[in-house]
Design a protein around this motif. Structure first.
Motif, short mmCIF file in Angstrom:
data_model
loop_
_atom_site.label_atom_id
_atom_site.label_comp_id
_atom_site.label_asym_id
_atom_site.label_seq_id
_atom_site.Cartn_x
_atom_site.Cartn_y
_atom_site.Cartn_z
N LYS A 126 -5.46 3.58 3.51
CA LYS A 126 -6.39 4.43 3.81
C LYS A 126 -8.61 4.40 3.66
N ASN A 127 -8.25 3.71 2.62
CA ASN A 127 -9.79 3.14 2.18
C ASN A 127 -10.30 1.82 3.40
N HIS A 178 -5.95 -0.35 -0.66
CA HIS A 178 -4.66 1.06 -0.44
C HIS A 178 -5.45 1.15 1.23
N SER A 203 2.70 -3.44 0.03
CA SER A 203 3.93 -2.77 0.45
C SER A 203 3.73 -3.06 1.78
N ASN A 240 5.80 4.40 4.78
CA ASN A 240 4.91 3.62 2.99
C ASN A 240 4.07 2.96 4.19
N ARG A 241 2.91 3.94 4.38
CA ARG A 241 1.48 2.67 4.48
C ARG A 241 0.54 3.23 3.30
N THR A 242 1.05 3.10 1.97
CA THR A 242 -0.53 3.66 0.90
C THR A 242 -1.02 2.40 0.79
N HIS A 243 -0.28 0.99 -0.10
CA HIS A 243 -0.73 0.14 -0.05
C HIS A 243 -0.70 -0.82 0.81
#
Length: 98
Positions: free
Chosen positions: A91-92, A89, A28, A22-25
């Protein structure tokens, strides 16, 4: 394997799997790290109480202090990242870009 050891190792593995999958935020990821540190703290405190050794009795407190420092540093990085990039995020975030 006792039930308590199974519960602590399951909590650690759930935090580790949450961190990897779960590597979106960034928030988290920080929560998963805190869950892992909490399970390590409980395991170390229970190990010290079961062995009744006075030599390692300060180890859980040292781990808890390092965990608090890690949480403070993580939250400050979260605030700095959200101010500069506009969101948390992952990814940014590009480490190759200045």
């Amino acid at each position: 394997m006792t039930h308590i050891l199974f519960t602590i190792s399951t909590a650690f593995m759930l935090g580790l799997s949450g961190l990897t999958f779960n590597r979106t935020h960034l928030l988290s990821a920080l929560l998963c790290l805190e869950g892992m540190m909490l399970s390590l703290f409980i395991a170390l405190a229970m190990w010290c109480s079961q062995n009744e050794t006075m030599m390692f009795s300060s180890a859980p407190l040292l781990l808890l202090a390092l965990s608090a420092c890690e949480a403070g540093l993580g939250l400050s990085l979260l605030v700095a990242t959200s101010r500069t990039h506009g969101s948390d995020h992952l990814k940014n975030l590009n480490l190759l870009q200045c």
